[in-house]
Design an enzyme around this catalytic site. Structure first.
Site, PDB file in Angstrom:
ATOM      1  N   ASP A  78       1.420  -6.739  -8.606  1.00 45.40           N
ATOM      2  CA  ASP A  78       0.839  -6.354  -7.320  1.00 45.40           C
ATOM      3  C   ASP A  78       1.894  -5.699  -6.438  1.00 45.40           C
ATOM      4  OD1 ASP A  78      -0.841  -6.213  -5.049  1.00 45.40           O
ATOM      5  OD2 ASP A  78      -0.129  -8.160  -4.350  1.00 45.40           O
ATOM      6  N   SER A 108      -4.239 -12.864  -0.381  1.00 41.98           N
ATOM      7  CA  SER A 108      -4.024 -11.685   0.441  1.00 41.98           C
ATOM      8  C   SER A 108      -3.936 -12.049   1.921  1.00 41.98           C
ATOM      9  CB  SER A 108      -5.153 -10.690   0.159  1.00 41.98           C
ATOM     10  OG  SER A 108      -4.747  -9.383   0.381  1.00 41.98           O
ATOM     11  N   HIS A 111      -2.986  -8.211  -8.177  1.00 43.07           N
ATOM     12  CA  HIS A 111      -3.216  -8.810  -6.859  1.00 43.07           C
ATOM     13  C   HIS A 111      -4.245  -9.936  -6.936  1.00 43.07           C
ATOM     14  CE1 HIS A 111      -3.402  -8.715  -2.447  1.00 43.07           C
ATOM     15  NE2 HIS A 111      -4.723  -8.668  -2.525  1.00 43.07           N
TER      16      HIS A 111
END
EC number: 3.4.16.6
Length: 634
Positions: free
Chosen positions: A378, A177, A440
Site C-alpha cells: 500500500d 485507513s 491497502h
C-alpha cells in the site's frame, strides 16, 4: 369548560399513547433480516440491519448491518468494523473484506471462508452520518472528530437498548485507513463514558485493530516519498524527485507553522503530484499510473486505484437493487442509491480543530490493547509511515518497541500454512503485524490470515468447541490453536449452555418490545372507549334537555354513532394504518406482527444522503475519473 377540559385530557392521553407507540415501533424485530437476495443455499447467517437516529435536530441516522457469530469460544465478543475515507461505506468491509459473504457477480453471494464472524458478532456501521446508507440533512455533515465520536456513542447506546443481549460482550473496534482517526476517538469517548459515575452499564472495550491506518499524518506525508524510493517507483536523483522534495518542504513548513493537523492541503498535494509525474503513456495509447492502494498494479490516469478492487463492480449494483435495499431496511425515501464514498462527507470532514489520533494512543494503551496491521504494498497509508510513528511514540514507560533500554522487541517471522505471511512485533500492549504481498485492504487479499490475526488478538480458545486448527507459526513456533476455514464444532454442553443463554436474552428483548406495544394499544383502546361512552351519554343528555342534534362542526363516526372533531388527529393515522392489508386497530394480526409496525415520521420524506455528491458517479453507478483527490480517499 369542564367538557372542554375532559376533551383536552382525553386527546392528550391519546396523543401520548400514539407518541409512545411511535417510539416503541423500533424494536429488535424491526431490524431482523428475514432473507437476503442472492444468498447461498443453506441456513442464512442471522442478521439485523437498519438505521438508528443519532441527531434528531439534523435528521442524522447511522446505518448498521449486524451478523451473529457462528460459534461462541470461551466468551461472547462483538467486533465493530469501520471503513475510512472519510465518507467511505463500511459495506466495503462487509462485502469485500471481513463479512460472511462475497459477491461472485452482481446478484450472487458466496461464503467468505475468512469471515470475522466465526467467533465474534460482527457489525458494520456507515460512519459518519451521510456515508453509504447513513443519512443526514445535506448542510449538517460532521466536521470534527469529537462530534463524530459523540454521535457514535449515541448510536451504541441505542443499539444496546435494542439488543441488550450484546451489551456485555467483549467489544473490539476494527477498521482501516481514515478509520485510524475515527477508532481512537471513539475508544476515548467510550472509556470516558465508562468512568462517568452516572453510567449504569459499562461497556467492555477489549481492543482496537487498525489496518493501514491514517493515524499520524506527519509521518505518513513524509512516507509517500520514502516508500516510493524503497519500491523503485521514484529515482532519488530524478527531476521528479527534486520537484516532490521541494513540495514536501512546503508541506513540512505548513505543519511547523500551523501545528499538527489531520489534513494539510499542501501535504495532500504531494501524493497527487507523485501519481501524475510518475504516470506514463503505454502501448494502449492511454496514460497509466501506479495503483496507490497496491503498487504492484497499474491503473488508468487519473484513477490511480479508484477502479480497484475488482469486486467493486459487483458491490455497487448489488447494494442498489430494490430487493436488497428492502431486505436491509434502508429507508425507501432515500434520494440516492448506495455510493461507496460520498464526496460531500469527505469535503466537509476536514477536522481542522481536531488533534491527530496519534495523540490519543498513549493514554488508550494504558487501558486497551491495540493491534496495528499493514499491507506491505500500500502507498497511500503505507507501512513505512506506520513504523516511523511507532518508533517515535512513547507509551507505557518506553519508546517504540523497547523492551529494555536500547533493546527492541524482535520482529518474529510469521508463516501461515507453510507460507511466508509477514512478521509480528509487540511490546507493552501494542502489536504490529506486517502482511507480506498485501494491499491497502488486507482482508481482501488474505481473509483467512486476517481472521487468524483477529482470533489470536482476541484470545480465542477453541478447546471447548473443537474444530480443525490452522498451522500458524511465529519463528517456527506453533501458535495456540484457532480454526480458520473449517467450521468449529459445537458439541460440548458448555457451548450449548452459552447459546441457550444468548437466545433467552434475545427473545426476552423481543417479547418486551411486543408487550410494550400491546400495553400502549390497550391503553389507547380503553381511552377511546371511555371517550365514546362519555360522548354518547352527553349527547343523549343534550337531546333530552334541548331536543337538538349534534353540532355541525363535528362528524359522525360510522358504525359507532359518536362524534369526533373534523380535524385529523394522531389517532386517525393509527386507525388507518394497515399491515398486509389488514386493519391494525381492529386487531387482525398476531403478536409477532407488532414488531413489524412502522410509522412514517415527518422527516421520512425530506432527507438526502450525499445528494450533492452524485456528480461523482456515472449512470451505471461507477465512479467517474476525477483525479486521485476525488475518489475513495483513505
Amino acid at each position: 369548560m369542564k367538557l372542554a377540559m375532559r376533551r383536552a385530557s382525553t386527546f392528550a392521553l391519546l396523543a401520548l399513547s400514539w407518541s409512545a407507540a411511535v417510539s416503541a415501533a423500533s424494536s429488535a424485530g424491526d431490524y431482523f433480516v428475514r432473507s437476503l437476495p442472492g444468498a447461498p443455499p443453506g441456513p442464512l447467517v442471522k442478521m439485523h440491519a437498519g438505521h438508528i437516529e443519532v441527531s434528531p435536530e439534523k435528521n442524522g441516522n447511522l446505518f448498521f448491518w449486524h451478523f451473529q457469530n457462528k460459534h461462541i469460544a470461551n466468551r461472547q465478543r462483538t467486533v465493530i468494523w469501520l471503513n475510512g475515507g472519510p465518507g467511505c461505506s463500511s459495506e466495503d468491509g462487509a462485502l469485500m473484506e471481513v463479512g460472511p459473504y462475497r459477491l461472485k457477480d452482481d446478484h450472487t453471494l458466496v461464503p467468505n471462508e475468512g469471515s470475522w464472524h466465526e467467533f465474534a458478532n460482527l457489525m458494520f456501521v456507515d460512519n459518519p452520518v451521510g456515508t453509504g446508507f447513513s443519512y443526514v440533512n445535506t448542510d449538517s455533515y460532521v466536521t470534527e472528530l469529537d462530534e463524530m465520536a459523540d454521535q457514535f456513542v449515541i448510536f451504541l447506546e441505542k443499539f444496546f437498548e435494542l439488543f441488550p443481549e450484546y451489551s456485555q460482550d467483549d467489544i473490539y473496534i476494527a477498521g482501516e485507513s481514515f478509520a485510524g482517526q475515527h477508532i481512537p476517538y471513539i475508544a476515548k469517548h467510550i472509556l470516558d463514558r465508562n468512568k462517568n459515575s452516572m453510567t449504569k452499564i459499562k461497556w467492555n472495550l477489549k481492543g482496537l485493530l487498525i489496518g493501514n491506518g491514517w493515524i499520524a499524518p506527519n509521518e505518513q506525508y513524509r512516507a509517500y516519498l520514502d516508500f516510493s524510493y524503497s519500491k523503485g517507483l521514484l529515482d532519488k536523483n530524478s527531476e521528479t524527485a527534486k520537484t516532490l522534495e521541494a513540495q514536501h518542504k512546503d508541506c513540512a513548513k505548513e505543519w511547523e507553522d500551523n501545528g499538527p493537523k489531520v489534513d494539510v492541503a499542501k501535504c495532500e498535494s504531494v501524493l497527487q503530484t507523485l501519481l501524475k509525474l510518475s504516470s506514463k503513456v503505454e502501448a494502449d495509447g492511454k496514460r497509466h499510473c501506479v495503483n496507490m492502494y497496491d503498487v504492484r498494479l497499474r491503473d488508468t490516469y487519473p484513477s490511480c486505484g479508484m477502479n480497484w478492487p475488482p469486486d467493486l463492480v459487483n458491490v455497487t449494483p448489488y447494494l442498489r437493487r430494490k430487493d436488497v435495499v428492502e431486505a436491509l431496511h434502508v429507508n425507501p425515501n432515500k434520494a440516492t442509491g448506495w455510493t461507496e464514498c460520498t464526496g460531500a462527507v469527505g469535503q466537509s470532514f476536514k477536522a481542522q480543530k481536531s488533534k491527530p489520533s496519534i495523540d490519543l494512543l498513549p493514554k488508550i494503551l494504558e487501558e486497551v490493547p491495540i493491534l496495528l496491521f499493514s499491507g506491505a504494498e500500500d502507498l497511500i497509508c503505507n507501512h513505512i509511515g506506520t513504523e516511523a510513528f511507532i518508533g517515535k511514540m512513547t507509551w507505557n514507560g518506553g519508546k517504540g518497541f523497547e523492551v529494555t533500554p536500547g533493546t527492541w522487541a524482535p520482529r518474529r517471522d510469521w508463516t501461515f500454512e507453510g507460507k511466508d505471511a509477514g512478521f509480528w512485533q509487540e511490546a507493552r500492549n501494542l502489536t504490529y503485524v506486517l502482511f507480506k504481498d498485501s494491499s491497502h485492504m488486507v482482508p481482501f487479499d488474505f481473509p483467512r490470515r486476517s481472521r487468524d490475526m483477529l482470533d489470536r488478538f482476541m484470545g480465542v480458545d477453541i478447546s471447548s468447541i473443537g474444530g480443525n486448527p490452522t498451522d500458524s507459526r511465529l519463528d517456527g513456533e506453533k501458535l495456540p490453536e484457532t480454526t480458520v476455514g473449517g467450521a468449529a464444532g459445537n458439541s460440548t454442553s458448555k457451548q450449548e449452555e452459552e447459546k441457550k443463554k444468548l437466545d433467552e436474552a434475545k427473545w426476552y428483548a423481543y417479547r418486551k418490545s411486543g408487550e410494550v406495544v400491546l400495553v400502549i394499544v390497550a391503553v389507547a383502546a380503553v381511552a377511546w372507549g371511555w371517550y365514546v361512552w362519555r360522548d354518547r351519554r352527553r349527547r343523549r343528555g343534550y337531546q333530552g334537555i334541548f331536543g337538538g342534534s349534534p353540532s355541525e362542526s363535528t362528524t359522525r363516526l360510522p358504525g359507532l354513532g359518536s362524534r369526533i372533531s373534523s380535524t385529523p388527529s394522531g389517532l386517525e393515522g393509527f386507525r388507518s394504518k394497515r399491515q398486509n392489508g389488514r386493519d391494525v386497530e381492529a386487531g387482525d394480526f398476531d403478536e409477532s406482527e407488532l414488531d413489524d409496525l412502522h410509522t412514517q415520521t415527518p422527516t421520512d420524506a425530506r432527507y438526502s444522503v450525499g445528494a450533492d455528491s452524485d456528480d461523482e458517479e456515472d449512470a451505471s453507478g461507477s465512479r467517474k475519473e476525477g483525479g486521485p483527490s476525488g475518489g475513495r480517499g483513505r
